[in-house]
Scaffold this motif. Structure first.
Motif, PDB file in Angstrom:
ATOM      1  N   LEU A   1       0.805  -1.223   0.000  1.00 52.56           N
ATOM      2  CA  LEU A   1       0.000   0.000   0.000  1.00 52.56           C
ATOM      3  C   LEU A   1       0.840   1.276   0.000  1.00 52.56           C
ATOM      4  O   LEU A   1       0.514   2.219  -0.741  1.00 52.56           O
ATOM      5  N   PRO A   2       1.913   1.413   0.810  1.00 50.69           N
ATOM      6  CA  PRO A   2       2.706   2.656   0.724  1.00 50.69           C
ATOM      7  C   PRO A   2       3.256   2.924  -0.669  1.00 50.69           C
ATOM      8  O   PRO A   2       3.299   4.080  -1.118  1.00 50.69           O
ATOM      9  N   SER A   3       3.670   1.875  -1.381  1.00 50.33           N
ATOM     10  CA  SER A   3       4.177   2.061  -2.737  1.00 50.33           C
ATOM     11  C   SER A   3       3.087   2.577  -3.664  1.00 50.33           C
ATOM     12  O   SER A   3       3.330   3.470  -4.485  1.00 50.33           O
TER      13      SER A   3
ATOM     14  N   LEU B   1      -4.367   9.808   7.797  1.00 46.52           N
ATOM     15  CA  LEU B   1      -4.756  10.482   6.554  1.00 46.52           C
ATOM     16  C   LEU B   1      -4.962  11.967   6.765  1.00 46.52           C
ATOM     17  O   LEU B   1      -4.555  12.789   5.938  1.00 46.52           O
ATOM     18  N   THR B   2      -5.642  12.310   7.831  1.00 46.60           N
ATOM     19  CA  THR B   2      -5.911  13.700   8.192  1.00 46.60           C
ATOM     20  C   THR B   2      -5.716  13.835   9.696  1.00 46.60           C
ATOM     21  O   THR B   2      -5.539  12.830  10.396  1.00 46.60           O
TER      22      THR B   2
ATOM     23  N   SER C   1     -18.838  -2.139  20.644  1.00 42.23           N
ATOM     24  CA  SER C   1     -17.952  -1.596  21.677  1.00 42.23           C
ATOM     25  C   SER C   1     -17.427  -0.219  21.308  1.00 42.23           C
ATOM     26  O   SER C   1     -17.189   0.622  22.186  1.00 42.23           O
ATOM     27  N   PHE C   2     -17.248   0.019  19.995  1.00 45.02           N
ATOM     28  CA  PHE C   2     -16.720   1.310  19.544  1.00 45.02           C
ATOM     29  C   PHE C   2     -17.654   1.858  18.461  1.00 45.02           C
ATOM     30  O   PHE C   2     -17.444   1.611  17.261  1.00 45.02           O
ATOM     31  N   PRO C   3     -18.684   2.588  18.846  1.00 43.64           N
ATOM     32  CA  PRO C   3     -19.688   3.046  17.869  1.00 43.64           C
ATOM     33  C   PRO C   3     -19.102   3.966  16.796  1.00 43.64           C
ATOM     34  O   PRO C   3     -19.649   4.021  15.685  1.00 43.64           O
ATOM     35  N   ARG C   4     -18.045   4.695  17.099  1.00 49.09           N
ATOM     36  CA  ARG C   4     -17.490   5.621  16.105  1.00 49.09           C
ATOM     37  C   ARG C   4     -16.549   4.926  15.118  1.00 49.09           C
ATOM     38  O   ARG C   4     -16.067   5.568  14.180  1.00 49.09           O
ATOM     39  N   LEU C   5     -16.280   3.657  15.337  1.00 47.45           N
ATOM     40  CA  LEU C   5     -15.378   2.925  14.444  1.00 47.45           C
ATOM     41  C   LEU C   5     -16.061   2.653  13.109  1.00 47.45           C
ATOM     42  O   LEU C   5     -17.225   2.243  13.065  1.00 47.45           O
ATOM     43  N   ARG C   6     -15.341   2.866  12.020  1.00 45.28           N
ATOM     44  CA  ARG C   6     -15.844   2.587  10.679  1.00 45.28           C
ATOM     45  C   ARG C   6     -14.992   1.510  10.038  1.00 45.28           C
ATOM     46  O   ARG C   6     -13.766   1.497  10.196  1.00 45.28           O
ATOM     47  N   ILE C   7     -15.651   0.609   9.316  1.00 46.94           N
ATOM     48  CA  ILE C   7     -14.949  -0.498   8.652  1.00 46.94           C
ATOM     49  C   ILE C   7     -15.021  -0.280   7.143  1.00 46.94           C
ATOM     50  O   ILE C   7     -16.095  -0.035   6.590  1.00 46.94           O
ATOM     51  N   ILE C   8     -13.870  -0.382   6.496  1.00 45.11           N
ATOM     52  CA  ILE C   8     -13.781  -0.250   5.038  1.00 45.11           C
ATOM     53  C   ILE C   8     -13.266  -1.571   4.481  1.00 45.11           C
ATOM     54  O   ILE C   8     -12.253  -2.107   4.936  1.00 45.11           O
ATOM     55  N   TRP C   9     -13.965  -2.077   3.483  1.00 46.12           N
ATOM     56  CA  TRP C   9     -13.562  -3.317   2.810  1.00 46.12           C
ATOM     57  C   TRP C   9     -12.894  -2.936   1.490  1.00 46.12           C
ATOM     58  O   TRP C   9     -13.514  -2.298   0.643  1.00 46.12           O
ATOM     59  N   ALA C  10     -11.653  -3.307   1.314  1.00 44.32           N
ATOM     60  CA  ALA C  10     -10.902  -2.994   0.098  1.00 44.32           C
ATOM     61  C   ALA C  10     -10.580  -4.279  -0.648  1.00 44.32           C
ATOM     62  O   ALA C  10     -10.076  -5.238  -0.060  1.00 44.32           O
ATOM     63  N   SER C  11     -10.852  -4.275  -1.931  1.00 44.72           N
ATOM     64  CA  SER C  11     -10.661  -5.492  -2.725  1.00 44.72           C
ATOM     65  C   SER C  11      -9.195  -5.799  -2.993  1.00 44.72           C
ATOM     66  O   SER C  11      -8.846  -6.934  -3.284  1.00 44.72           O
ATOM     67  N   SER C  12      -8.324  -4.779  -2.918  1.00 45.67           N
ATOM     68  CA  SER C  12      -6.912  -4.960  -3.221  1.00 45.67           C
ATOM     69  C   SER C  12      -6.161  -3.739  -2.727  1.00 45.67           C
ATOM     70  O   SER C  12      -6.774  -2.721  -2.369  1.00 45.67           O
TER      71      SER C  12
ATOM     72  N   HIS D   1      -4.650  -1.666  -4.568  1.00 46.08           N
ATOM     73  CA  HIS D   1      -5.018  -0.587  -5.492  1.00 46.08           C
ATOM     74  C   HIS D   1      -6.302   0.097  -5.028  1.00 46.08           C
ATOM     75  O   HIS D   1      -6.410   1.335  -5.056  1.00 46.08           O
ATOM     76  N   GLU D   2      -7.263  -0.685  -4.608  1.00 43.54           N
ATOM     77  CA  GLU D   2      -8.521  -0.122  -4.135  1.00 43.54           C
ATOM     78  C   GLU D   2      -8.307   0.666  -2.839  1.00 43.54           C
ATOM     79  O   GLU D   2      -8.929   1.712  -2.627  1.00 43.54           O
ATOM     80  N   SER D   3      -7.423   0.194  -1.982  1.00 45.41           N
ATOM     81  CA  SER D   3      -7.131   0.918  -0.745  1.00 45.41           C
ATOM     82  C   SER D   3      -6.547   2.296  -1.043  1.00 45.41           C
ATOM     83  O   SER D   3      -6.918   3.295  -0.415  1.00 45.41           O
ATOM     84  N   ALA D   4      -5.623   2.366  -2.003  1.00 49.95           N
ATOM     85  CA  ALA D   4      -5.037   3.653  -2.370  1.00 49.95           C
ATOM     86  C   ALA D   4      -6.093   4.598  -2.924  1.00 49.95           C
ATOM     87  O   ALA D   4      -6.086   5.807  -2.633  1.00 49.95           O
ATOM     88  N   SER D   5      -7.011   4.069  -3.720  1.00 51.81           N
ATOM     89  CA  SER D   5      -8.093   4.902  -4.257  1.00 51.81           C
ATOM     90  C   SER D   5      -9.005   5.410  -3.143  1.00 51.81           C
ATOM     91  O   SER D   5      -9.426   6.573  -3.141  1.00 51.81           O
ATOM     92  N   ILE D   6      -9.304   4.552  -2.171  1.00 51.75           N
ATOM     93  CA  ILE D   6     -10.164   4.961  -1.050  1.00 51.75           C
ATOM     94  C   ILE D   6      -9.478   6.045  -0.219  1.00 51.75           C
ATOM     95  O   ILE D   6     -10.115   7.021   0.205  1.00 51.75           O
ATOM     96  N   PHE D   7      -8.181   5.893   0.010  1.00 48.05           N
ATOM     97  CA  PHE D   7      -7.451   6.916   0.769  1.00 48.05           C
ATOM     98  C   PHE D   7      -7.498   8.265   0.058  1.00 48.05           C
ATOM     99  O   PHE D   7      -7.621   9.315   0.698  1.00 48.05           O
ATOM    100  N   GLY D   8      -7.387   8.242  -1.264  1.00 46.18           N
ATOM    101  CA  GLY D   8      -7.471   9.494  -2.003  1.00 46.18           C
ATOM    102  C   GLY D   8      -8.829  10.157  -1.859  1.00 46.18           C
ATOM    103  O   GLY D   8      -8.931  11.388  -1.732  1.00 46.18           O
ATOM    104  N   ASP D   9      -9.903   9.363  -1.854  1.00 53.04           N
ATOM    105  CA  ASP D   9     -11.250   9.919  -1.667  1.00 53.04           C
ATOM    106  C   ASP D   9     -11.429  10.471  -0.258  1.00 53.04           C
ATOM    107  O   ASP D   9     -12.074  11.521  -0.072  1.00 53.04           O
ATOM    108  N   LEU D  10     -10.893   9.781   0.733  1.00 51.89           N
ATOM    109  CA  LEU D  10     -11.038  10.248   2.110  1.00 51.89           C
ATOM    110  C   LEU D  10     -10.261  11.540   2.362  1.00 51.89           C
ATOM    111  O   LEU D  10     -10.658  12.353   3.207  1.00 51.89           O
TER     112      LEU D  10
END
Length: 967
Positions: free
Chosen positions: A738-740, A761-762, A855-866, A868-877
Motif C-alpha cells: 500500500l505505501p508504494s 490520513l488527516t 464496543s466502539f460506535p465511532r469505528l468505521r470499517i472499510i472493505w478494500a478489494s486490493s 489498489h482499491e485501498s489507495a483509491s479509497i485513501f485518495g477519496d477520504l
C-alpha cells in the motif's frame, strides 16, 4: 577466478556503460553471477555509491565472497540489515562503496533522507522477474528517479519462464523499472553457441531402466494424476485449465499454477475440489520420491499418507482422497510393500533352553545355521530392492577409478590441469546423504543389485522400530512421527550414544552385551519346539481400507514380537525426553586420522547437492576431471560447459544418469522445451514492443497541486493549495504494497514510528490496516480491541481497513486457512457461501466484527478489494481535508517525557502490557514511575494499588507473586 569467456565480455561491453539503463535476461547456468560480480568490481571506484537490491542472504554472502576473491576487499560488499542502526547506515551511505540493502530499509532511508539519493551512482536489481507494481523494488526506482536522473540502473534475471504469463510481461517489468534497453541471451544465441561448442566435455549418457515394481508404481501414479486432472476439469469446465496437464505436473510450480487458476472462485468450490488440488501435489511428490527414496522410506511415506488421509464420519472410516480408494492406488500400496518385504509376521513361541547346551549340540553335529537378526520377525522375508541407479553409480565410480590409475602413469611425466577427484551431484541433501551412505557401506563382493543389502538391512531395522514406536504411541494417545534415518541413540560410527539410563557403561561393553543377547535370542527362536501360528485379521473391502488395515495389523504384530524379544532387539527410546550425548574422547582421538585425515584427490569422491550459482565457484575451486550427474539438471549441464570452456587443456568426463521413460527424463526434456519457448516469446515481444514513456514525477506532483482546489471557502471561492497531499505511514507497514501504491498516486508518504494506527490520513482520520490472516490473529490475541480503543481515544474518525489480496476469492469463509486471503467485489462486506467446508468460520468472524462495532460506535470499517482499491479509497477520504502533521502523529499515544514512555523500551513496554490490570492508558504512567521492571516486582501490594488502582493493582500484584490470574 577463471577468465571470462568471449560471450561474457560481449555482454559486459553492452551493459557496463553507466550512461545506459539495461535489463539482462540470461539463460540459467551461463554465469549470471560472474557477470554481476564483474560489474560490481568495475563500478567499485572512489567516491561512488552502488546499491545491490533484492538479493537473498545467501546471494549476499556468496557475491561478497566472490568479490573478495576478485580483489574487492577494502571494504568490499557491505551488507546493511536490520541490525544496523539508522545513524550507522547514514554514515555508511556517506562513505560510499558497494552496499547490499534490503528493500524495506532502503525505502525508509530514502523517504527519511538518510540515504542521499542524489549521490547514488547506480542500482543493480536482482531477480527482475519478480518486479510488479506491488513490490518495493518498483517503489525504490520511483524514489530514485525523482531525485536522480543521471544514475544508472541495471536489472538481471535468469528465469525467462516467469516473464511469459499475462499481457506484455516484459513491457510491464521495463515500465516499473523505467528501462528502455533489454538484452536477451538464450543458450542458442550465436555467440554463446560458438563459444561453448568449441571445447566440449566428454559426455557419457547413461539411461537406466526402472525395476519392474518401480515401473508399475510409476505407471499407476501417472494414471491417478490423469484421473484427478480429468475430474478437476469436469468440475470447472468454464475455467481456462489448458495448462493443467500431466507434463506440467512434473514441476514444483504446478501447484501454484493450479491454485492461481482457481483463486478467483476458491470460495465457491466445495471440499471435494479442494481435495483434488491437494491430491495433485501429493501425487507429484510421489513421482519424485519413487526415484529418490529408498524402498523403506517410500513405503513409510505411503503409510503416513494412508494414516492421515482417513477421517471418521458418524463412526465410519472414510478417505478424503478419491485416488486412494481406486484400484490403481492398490497397485501403488502393494507394490511399495513388495519392494520392502514379503510374508507376514509370525508369533514366535520361545523356550528357556540352555544356550551353551544348544551350542554344544551344534558343534557336535557340525551344523551351520544361517544367522537371522534378532530384531527380524519370523515369517517376514526381506526383499529390499535397491534403486537401479545405485549399481550403475558403483560401476561408474569403478570405471572412473580405472581411468584415474591409467592417467596417473601418463601424468608422471607431465602435470596436467585439474584434479582426479570424482564429483557426484544430486538434487537434494537427502539424496546426497543416501548416496554417501550407500558408497560407505556397499558390499563390493556382492552381485549387482545386492550391494546395498547391509545399508537396507539397517534401515529395515529402523523401519520396524518405527512401526513399534507408532503402535505404542497410539496406545498412549500420543501423536505419531515420521520415520527417522536411524534409531535414536544408535548407529553413530563415532561412539555417540543417547543417555537413557546406561551412560556409565562404555560403548564396548554395551556392544558385547548386545551381541550376547543376540546370540541367545537367535538360538531360542531357531530351537523353538512348538509350531508357530500365523496371525490373520479381517481386512476392509476397499483398497485404501485394506492397505490401512494391513499396516495397522503389521504394526501391532511387530510391536508384540519385539516386546517378546526384550530390549536387546528393540531398545526403548523416549522420543519426548531425549538426553544429551556422551562420547569417549580417546576413541575419537584414535580414529581421527581415519575419519578426518586428508586424502589424495584420486582417493576422494565428493557428493554434493546442486547449489545454483554457487556451483560455478565450487567447480573452479575443485577443478574435477570426472563429474557424475546422478540426477539430470539443465542448469548444471551449462555450468559444466562454461567450466570446461574456461579451462583450456582440461579434459572433463561427465556421466549423465537418468531413468529412462520416467518423470525424471520427461521433466528434464520439458524444462529445456519450456525455456526455449519462453526465450522465443520474449524475443518476439521485444521485436514488437512499444517503448514506454516515463513522466517526470516532480512535474506530475506540481500539476496535482494546481488541480487541488477547495470549494468550501467563501461560498465556492477557488483557492490553490500550497502543500502536497501526504499520508503518515507506520514503519512496519512498509512490508505491504500500500505505501508504494500511495506514492504512485502522487501522495507524499512520510514514514514514522506510530503508537496509534498504521496510516494517518488527516488530523482526524486514523486507519488500522488488516489483511485477512492478520485480522484473525488480532481477534484471537485481543490486540485489535486495544488498537481500536486507542484510535477511538485519540482520533475523531477511527477506521479499520480490511484489505484483501488481488485475484483472490472474496469470502470470509476461508479464514481458517491462514494462507488463503480473499477478494471483495466492492467496498462492501463479503457475502457468505454455503458451498465451502469452513462455513462456520465466517459467522464467527462476522459476530466478532459486530461486537467490535458495538464496543466502539465511532469505528468505521472499510472493505478494500486490493491494495489498489485501498489507495483509491485513501485518495477519496483525503479530498478537501487538511493534511496531517508528522510530529503530532508520532506524539499521539506517547508520554510527553521521551525518556519514560511508549517507544523508548519496546520490550519492557510489551511485558507490562501483558500483566493483568495494565492497559494502554496507564502503561506510560507506570513506566514514568519506575526505573525498570524489577522495581515493579519489588513493590508491595499497596504500592501497586496506589499506582494502578484497587482492583487492577490487586490483579497485577497477585499475578506476579502467585503466578495466576485472580478472577
Amino acid at each position: 577466478m577463471s577468465s571470462l569467456l568471449s560471450f561474457h565480455k560481449a555482454i559486459l561491453e553492452r551493459i557496463h556503460d553507466p550512461s545506459t539503463n539495461d535489463l539482462l535476461v540470461l539463460a540459467r547456468g551461463l554465469g549470471l553471477r560472474r557477470t554481476i560480480c564483474t560489474l560490481l568490481k568495475v563500478y567499485d571506484t572512489p567516491g561512488s555509491t552502488v546499491l545491490l537490491v533484492n538479493a537473498t542472504p545467501e546471494e549476499e554472502f556468496e557475491i561478497g565472497e566472490e568479490l573478495g576473491i576478485m580483489g574487492c576487499r577494502n571494504p568490499g560488499l557491505r551488507v546493511i540489515g536490520y541490525e544496523t542502526g539508522s545513524k550507522d547506515r547514514k554514515a555508511l551511505y556517506l562513505s560510499g562503496g558497494l552496499f547490499s540493502v534490503t528493500s524495506r530499509i532502503l525505502v525508509v532511508d530514502m523517504l527519511q533522507g538518510d540515504m542521499p539519493t542524489a549521490r547514488i551512482t547506480g542500482i543493480l536489481v536482482l531477480h527482475a522477474e519478480r518486479v510488479t507494481p506491488l513490490v518495493l523494488e518498483a517503489f525504490i526506482v520511483r524514489l530514485y528517479r525523482e531525485k536522480n536522473k543521471t544514475g544508472f540502473l541495471k536489472a538481471f534475471t535468469d528465469q525467462p519462464e516467469h516473464i511469459t504469463s499475462g499481457m506484455s510481461p516484459l513491457k510491464n517489468i521495463m515500465k516499473e523499472l523505467q528501462l528502455r534497453n533489454v538484452h536477451i541471451y538464450p543458450r542458442f544465441q550465436e555467440d554463446i553457441k560458438k563459444c561453448l561448442e568449441r571445447r566440449r566435455a566428454d559426455v557419457v549418457e547413461l539411461s537406466q531402466n526402472m525395476s519392474e515394481p518401480m515401473a508399475e508404481i510409476h505407471h499407476a501414479i501417472i494414471q491417478c494424476m490423469t484421473a484427478t486432472l480429468a475430474e478437476l476439469k469436469r468440475s470447472h469446465s468454464t475455467l481456462d485449465l489448458d495448462d493443467l496437464t500431466v507434463e506440467n505436473a512434473y514441476f514444483r510450480s504446478f501447484d501454484i499454477v493450479v491454485r492461481r487458476q482457481l483463486d478467483s472462485v476458491w470460495h465457491k468450490i466445495g471440499p471435494k475440489t479442494k481435495q483434488l488440488v491437494t491430491d495433485l501435489g501429493v501425487l507429484r511428490r510421489l513421482l519424485s520420491y519413487l526415484l529418490a527414496y529408498d524402498p523403506l522410506q517410500f513405503h513409510a511415506y505411503l503409510e503416513t499418507l494412508l494414516a492421515t488421509g482417513s477421517v471418521t464420519v458418524m463412526g465410519v472410516k472414510q478417505n478424503r482422497s478419491a485416488w486412494m480408494i481406486s484400484d490403481t492406488a492398490h497397485l501403488i500400496f502393494e507394490g511399495a510393500r513388495r519392494r520392502c518385504y514379503i510374508g507376514s509376521v509370525v508369533a514366535p513361541v520361545l523356550r528357556d533352553d540352555d544356550d551353551d547346551a544348544w551350542a554344544a549340540l551344534d558343534e557336535v553335529a557340525g551344523e551351520v545355521r544361517e544367522a537371522r537378526p534378532t530384531w527380524l520377525p519370523r515369517g517376514l522375508e526381506p526383499v529390499l530392492e535397491e534403486l537401479p541407479k545405485w549399481s550403475l553409480l558403483a560401476e561408474v565410480l569403478l570405471e572412473a577409478e580405472t581411468e584415474i590409475l591409467r592417467m596417473e602413469t601418463l601424468e608422471a611425466q607431465r602435470k596436467g590441469p585439474g584434479s582426479n577427484l570424482v564429483l557426484v551431484m544430486a538434487s537434494s541433501t537427502r539424496t546426497v546423504k543416501l548416496i554417501s551412505e550407500f558408497l560407505a557401506t556397499k558390499d563390493d563382493a556382492a552381485t549387482k543389485g545386492a550391494q546395498a543389502r547391509p545399508m537396507l538391512m539397517r534401515r529395515l531395522r529402523v523401519y520396524l522400530w518405527w512401526k513399534r514406536a507408532l503402535a505404542r504411541r497410539k496406545q498412549d494417545g500420543r501423536p505419531g512421527f515420521g520415520m527417522p534415518d536411524e534409531v535414536p541413540g544408535e548407529g553413530d560410527p563415532r561412539g555417540y550414544t543417547a543417555t537413557s539410563g546406561n551412560s556409565g557403561v562404555s560403548e564396548a561393553l554395551r556392544k558385547k552385551d548386545r551381541e550376547k543377547a543376540d546370540r541367545s535370542a537367535r538360538r531360542r527362536r531357531v530351537r523353538g519346539g512348538a509350531p508357530a501360528a500365523t496371525i490373520t485379521r479381517e481386512q476392509p473391502s476397499n483398497s485404501a481400507g485394506a492397505a490401512l488395515g494391513t499396516i495397522r495389523a503389521e504394526a501391532d504384530d511387530i510391536a508384540a514380537f519385539w516386546d517378546a524379544q526384550g530390549d536387546a532387539a528393540a531398545p526403548e527410546v523416549d522420543l519426548d525426553n531425549m538426553g544429551l550425548l556422551n562420547f569417549d574422547a580417546s576413541e575419537l582421538e584414535s580414529e581421527f586420522d581415519t575419519h578426518y585425515g586428508l586424502l589424495a584427490p584420486q582417493q576422494t569422491v565428493i557428493v554434493r547437492a546442486y547449489g545454483g550459482d554457487a556451483d560455478d565457484r565450487m567447480l573452479a575451486d575443485l577443478r574435477p576431471r570426472f563429474i557424475v550427474m546422478y540426477e539430470p539438471n539443465m542448469d548444471f549441464v551449462r555450468r559444466i560447459e562454461v567450466y570446461r570452456s574456461s579451462h583450456p587443456g582440461l579434459n572433463v568426463r561427465v556421466y549423465h544418469m537418468v531413468y529412462g521413460n520416467s518423470c525424471e527424463e520427461h521433466r528434464y526434456l520439458a524444462g529445456v522445451r519450456k525455456e526455449k519457448d519462453s526465450f522465443q516469446r520474449l524475443i518476439k515481444e521485444r521485436g514488437s514492443m512499444l517503448l514506454p514513456i516515463f513522466e517526470d514525477r516532480t512535474d506530475a506532483r506540481s500539476e496535482a497541486l494546481i488541480q487541488t482546489i477547495s470549494t468550501r471557502i467563501a461560498g465556492g471561492r477557488r483557492e490553490v493549495r500550497t502543500e502536497p497531499a501526504q499520508v503518515i505511514v507506520d514503519m512496519r507497514e512498509f512490508r505491504s504494497a500500500l505505501p508504494s501504491l500511495l506514492h504512485a498516486s502522487n501522495i507524499l508518504v512520510i514514514p514514522a514510528t506510530l503508537t496509534v494506527g498504521d496510516y494517518i490520513l488527516t488530523p482526524d482520520i486514523c486507519v488500522e490496516r488488516k489483511s485477512l490472516p492478520d485480522l484473525v490473529s488480532s481477534f484471537n490475541s485481543g490486540r485489535l480491541y486495544t488498537q481500536c480503543e486507542l484510535m477511538s481515544v485519540h482520533y475523531k474518525h477511527p477506521v479499520l481497513l480490511i484489505e484483501f489480496e488481488e485475484d483472490k476469492a472474496f469470502s470470509l469463509e476461508v479464514v481458517s486457512q491462514i494462507k488463503s486471503h480473499a477478494k471483495p467485489v466492492g467496498k462492501y462486506p463479503p457475502k457468505a457461501s454455503a458451498s465451502d467446508d469452513n462455513a462456520s468460520a465466517s459467522p464467527l468472524l462476522q459476530s466478532k466484527l459486530v461486537l467490535l462495532l458495538l464496543s466502539f460506535p465511532r469505528l468505521r470499517i472499510i472493505w478494500a478489494s486490493s491494495p489498489h482499491e485501498s489507495a483509491s479509497i485513501f485518495g477519496d477520504l483525503k479530498a478537501h481535508m487538511p493534511e496531517p502533521d508528522a510530529r503530532t502523529a508520532v506524539a499521539v499515544g506517547a508520554e510527553a517525557d521521551p525518556e519514560a514512555g511508549a517507544g523508548v523500551n519496546a520490550a519492557a513496554e510489551e511485558l507490562l502490557r501483558c500483566l493483568p490490570g495494565v492497559s494502554a492508558k496507564n502503561v506510560g504512567y507506570m513506566a514514568s514511575k519506575m526505573s525498570n521492571v524489577r522495581a515493579l516486582c519489588d513493590m508491595s501490594k499497596d504500592e501497586v494499588q496506589t499506582l494502578l488502582g484497587i482492583e487492577p493493582g490487586k490483579a497485577c500484584w497477585e499475578f506476579m507473586h502467585h503466578g495466576e490470574r485472580k478472577k
